[in-house]
Design an enzyme around this catalytic site. Structure first.
Site, PDB file in Angstrom:
ATOM      1  N   ASP A   1     -72.188  18.564 -29.490  1.00  0.00           N
ATOM      2  CA  ASP A   1     -72.460  18.408 -28.178  1.00  0.00           C
ATOM      3  C   ASP A   1     -73.500  17.402 -27.901  1.00  0.00           C
ATOM      4  O   ASP A   1     -74.731  17.521 -27.288  1.00  0.00           O
ATOM      5  CB  ASP A   1     -73.039  19.784 -27.533  1.00  0.00           C
ATOM      6  CG  ASP A   1     -71.984  20.827 -27.494  1.00  0.00           C
ATOM      7  OD1 ASP A   1     -70.583  20.444 -28.083  1.00  0.00           O
ATOM      8  OD2 ASP A   1     -71.980  22.143 -26.858  1.00  0.00           O
TER       9      ASP A   1
ATOM     10  N   HIS B   1     -70.649  23.039 -19.337  1.00  0.00           N
ATOM     11  CA  HIS B   1     -70.450  22.037 -20.195  1.00  0.00           C
ATOM     12  C   HIS B   1     -70.591  20.314 -19.495  1.00  0.00           C
ATOM     13  O   HIS B   1     -69.544  19.883 -19.333  1.00  0.00           O
ATOM     14  CB  HIS B   1     -69.535  21.701 -21.172  1.00  0.00           C
ATOM     15  CG  HIS B   1     -69.757  20.570 -22.202  1.00  0.00           C
ATOM     16  ND1 HIS B   1     -70.016  20.832 -23.823  1.00  0.00           N
ATOM     17  CD2 HIS B   1     -69.861  19.243 -22.425  1.00  0.00           C
ATOM     18  CE1 HIS B   1     -70.268  19.957 -24.445  1.00  0.00           C
ATOM     19  NE2 HIS B   1     -70.308  18.948 -23.751  1.00  0.00           N
TER      20      HIS B   1
ATOM     21  N   GLY C   1     -67.454  28.817 -34.841  1.00  0.00           N
ATOM     22  CA  GLY C   1     -68.309  29.595 -35.453  1.00  0.00           C
ATOM     23  C   GLY C   1     -69.004  29.098 -36.766  1.00  0.00           C
ATOM     24  O   GLY C   1     -69.773  30.084 -37.386  1.00  0.00           O
TER      25      GLY C   1
ATOM     26  N   ASP D   1     -65.142  19.980 -21.472  1.00  0.00           N
ATOM     27  CA  ASP D   1     -66.401  19.133 -21.958  1.00  0.00           C
ATOM     28  C   ASP D   1     -66.165  17.760 -21.594  1.00  0.00           C
ATOM     29  O   ASP D   1     -66.445  17.024 -22.373  1.00  0.00           O
ATOM     30  CB  ASP D   1     -66.601  19.262 -23.363  1.00  0.00           C
ATOM     31  CG  ASP D   1     -66.451  20.524 -23.868  1.00  0.00           C
ATOM     32  OD1 ASP D   1     -66.776  21.718 -23.478  1.00  0.00           O
ATOM     33  OD2 ASP D   1     -65.809  20.847 -25.267  1.00  0.00           O
TER      34      ASP D   1
ATOM     35  N   SER E   1     -75.762  23.665 -30.414  1.00  0.00           N
ATOM     36  CA  SER E   1     -74.897  24.741 -29.874  1.00  0.00           C
ATOM     37  C   SER E   1     -75.452  25.847 -30.789  1.00  0.00           C
ATOM     38  O   SER E   1     -75.044  25.912 -32.357  1.00  0.00           O
ATOM     39  CB  SER E   1     -73.609  24.496 -30.269  1.00  0.00           C
ATOM     40  OG  SER E   1     -72.554  25.271 -29.979  1.00  0.00           O
ATOM     41  N   PHE E   2     -75.643  27.009 -30.356  1.00  0.00           N
ATOM     42  CA  PHE E   2     -76.057  28.315 -30.781  1.00  0.00           C
ATOM     43  C   PHE E   2     -77.108  27.919 -31.889  1.00  0.00           C
ATOM     44  O   PHE E   2     -78.107  27.372 -31.807  1.00  0.00           O
ATOM     45  CB  PHE E   2     -74.800  28.947 -31.448  1.00  0.00           C
ATOM     46  CG  PHE E   2     -74.038  29.759 -30.098  1.00  0.00           C
ATOM     47  CD1 PHE E   2     -73.962  30.850 -30.313  1.00  0.00           C
ATOM     48  CD2 PHE E   2     -73.346  28.664 -29.704  1.00  0.00           C
ATOM     49  CE1 PHE E   2     -72.980  31.631 -29.152  1.00  0.00           C
ATOM     50  CE2 PHE E   2     -72.460  29.384 -28.529  1.00  0.00           C
ATOM     51  CZ  PHE E   2     -72.208  30.660 -28.483  1.00  0.00           C
ATOM     52  N   TRP E   3     -77.152  28.769 -33.015  1.00  0.00           N
ATOM     53  CA  TRP E   3     -78.234  28.675 -34.031  1.00  0.00           C
ATOM     54  C   TRP E   3     -79.570  28.685 -33.587  1.00  0.00           C
ATOM     55  O   TRP E   3     -79.889  29.586 -32.577  1.00  0.00           O
ATOM     56  CB  TRP E   3     -77.949  27.454 -35.015  1.00  0.00           C
ATOM     57  CG  TRP E   3     -76.924  28.041 -36.057  1.00  0.00           C
ATOM     58  CD1 TRP E   3     -76.851  28.408 -37.464  1.00  0.00           C
ATOM     59  CD2 TRP E   3     -75.316  27.977 -36.090  1.00  0.00           C
ATOM     60  NE1 TRP E   3     -75.793  28.633 -37.929  1.00  0.00           N
ATOM     61  CE2 TRP E   3     -75.249  28.372 -37.271  1.00  0.00           C
ATOM     62  CE3 TRP E   3     -74.371  27.766 -34.925  1.00  0.00           C
ATOM     63  CZ2 TRP E   3     -73.488  28.499 -37.397  1.00  0.00           C
ATOM     64  CZ3 TRP E   3     -73.224  28.008 -35.182  1.00  0.00           C
ATOM     65  CH2 TRP E   3     -72.771  28.383 -36.193  1.00  0.00           C
TER      66      TRP E   3
ATOM     67  N   ALA F   1     -74.799  20.387 -35.278  1.00  0.00           N
ATOM     68  CA  ALA F   1     -74.861  19.093 -34.969  1.00  0.00           C
ATOM     69  C   ALA F   1     -73.262  18.792 -34.172  1.00  0.00           C
ATOM     70  O   ALA F   1     -72.587  18.105 -34.641  1.00  0.00           O
ATOM     71  CB  ALA F   1     -74.403  18.080 -36.261  1.00  0.00           C
TER      72      ALA F   1
ATOM     73  N   GLU G   1     -75.832  25.814 -25.508  1.00  0.00           N
ATOM     74  CA  GLU G   1     -75.242  24.526 -25.923  1.00  0.00           C
ATOM     75  C   GLU G   1     -75.364  23.524 -24.844  1.00  0.00           C
ATOM     76  O   GLU G   1     -75.420  23.672 -23.675  1.00  0.00           O
ATOM     77  CB  GLU G   1     -73.647  24.892 -26.612  1.00  0.00           C
ATOM     78  CG  GLU G   1     -72.854  25.392 -25.707  1.00  0.00           C
ATOM     79  CD  GLU G   1     -71.536  25.821 -26.423  1.00  0.00           C
ATOM     80  OE1 GLU G   1     -71.539  26.039 -27.606  1.00  0.00           O
ATOM     81  OE2 GLU G   1     -70.494  26.005 -25.858  1.00  0.00           O
TER      82      GLU G   1
END
Length: 332
Positions: free
Chosen positions: A164, A289, A122, A40, A181-183, A162, A217
């Site tokens: 990245d 990333h 996760g 990253d 990220s995700f969600w 919350a 993400e």
């Protein structure tokens, strides 16, 4: 993704080659020094040096947010860490966190602003924090990282994550932070330029997303001409040589979107034109990333990839970006 042959057959517009571009095209073959483990990465140029900051884990025992420098993008030296440990408020908010993730570096209002995230895999009980310093020269008496506290938080009851962070200033001088990220995907929120934190009345905007498993993400926004470009990573990182991560981009006339890919698909509906992706048999897996650096009339895409010939270790990678006649970036 454009192949090298397809790209060579297209009219390239935008960036002039500029001094050093020919050598920059072979950077990944020439890079030496401390280029791994780098995960990253973010990058900035200051005082004649290129500075890369990256994710770090507490177990490594080298502090949090690892820092490397290079005078030429080729030879890299480890400079230590930004923080010896998390400030207390981070551990109180995310007690199970094991590292500082996905830093983002910028300069504003006389200080370097370094955003970072703390979370656990996760889960979306996460925080984005901020540290600042007036200089990146440790020999300068003014040097010193200052904890500026919380920027954005998410809880398990939220539909976003919350982590990245990426700070950006638009053509009108308005400051923004993208993250997610995700969600429910990638979000954008307006910042107070003076503090680097969200304005009191700022609304959280959605700019990109994918259907389940919602593997999106690592946003990064740049402006070129009248267009804004949103880079994100798709699929799965952090699996070494088995990582399926890859990098895509969309374009918009407004920083808040909508962003569309080259085929006209909205990034809120899973759109994204591929910029970096490993093909079968490639040594370098899961390129993603990314950060994008504008330097001396060129754009460079900075990212990590996993070395299949070296146990899947994450390695710093840098490639030039050129631009097609219709305004799309291609890594070369």
């Amino acid at each position: 993704m454009l192949t090298r042959r397809q790209f060579s057959l297209m009219t390239v517009a935008g960036l002039a080659a500029g001094p050093g571009l020919a050598s920059a095209q072979t950077l990944n073959d020439r890079m030496t020094g401390d280029v791994s483990p780098v995960h990253d990465p973010c990058i900035i140029k200051a005082n004649g040096l290129y500075h890369v900051f990256c994710t770090s884990q507490m177990r490594a025992g080298k502090g949090l947010i690892h820092w490397r420098t290079s005078p030429d993008l080729v030879t890299w030296t480890f400079r230590g860490a930004v923080m010896p440990a998390f400030p207390g408020w981070v551990m109180a908010a995310v007690p199970e966190t094991k590292g500082a993730w996905a830093p983002d570096i910028s300069f504003s209002h006389g200080r370097y602003r370094l955003y970072y995230a703390a979370s656990t895999f996760g889960k979306n009980q996460s925080v984005i924090g901020l540290v600042t310093t007036p200089t990146l020269d440790p020999a300068d008496p003014a040097f010193g990282w200052k904890d500026e506290g919380l920027v954005v938080a998410s809880m398990q009851s939220d539909d976003f994550n919350a982590i990245d962070p990426n700070a950006f200033v638009d053509a009108d001088g308005r400051h923004w932070l993208s993250f997610g990220s995700f969600w429910s995907g990638i979000k954008l929120i307006e910042l107070d330029p003076a503090t680097g934190k969200p304005k009191p009345d700022a609304k959280r905007l959605a700019v990109a997303g994918r259907s389940r498993p919602s593997a999106i993400e690592a946003p990064f926004i740049i402006r070129r001409g009248d267009d804004y470009y949103l880079f994100v990573s798709f699929d799965f990182c952090c699996r070494g040589a088995d990582s399926s991560y890859y990098t895509v981009v969309g374009r918009s006339k407004s920083v808040s979107g909508p962003y569309f890919d080259r085929d006209g698909t909205d990034m809120l509906r899973g759109g994204g034109t591929t910029v970096l992706r490993a093909e079968a048999g490639d040594r370098w897996k899961g390129p993603g990333h990314c950060a994008v650096l504008e330097d001396a009339g060129r754009h460079l895409i900075v990212y990590h990839a996993y070395d299949a010939d070296n146990g899947g270790k994450p390695v710093l990678r840098i490639r030039p970006l050129d631009w097609t006649a219709d305004g799309w970036p291609a890594a070369v």
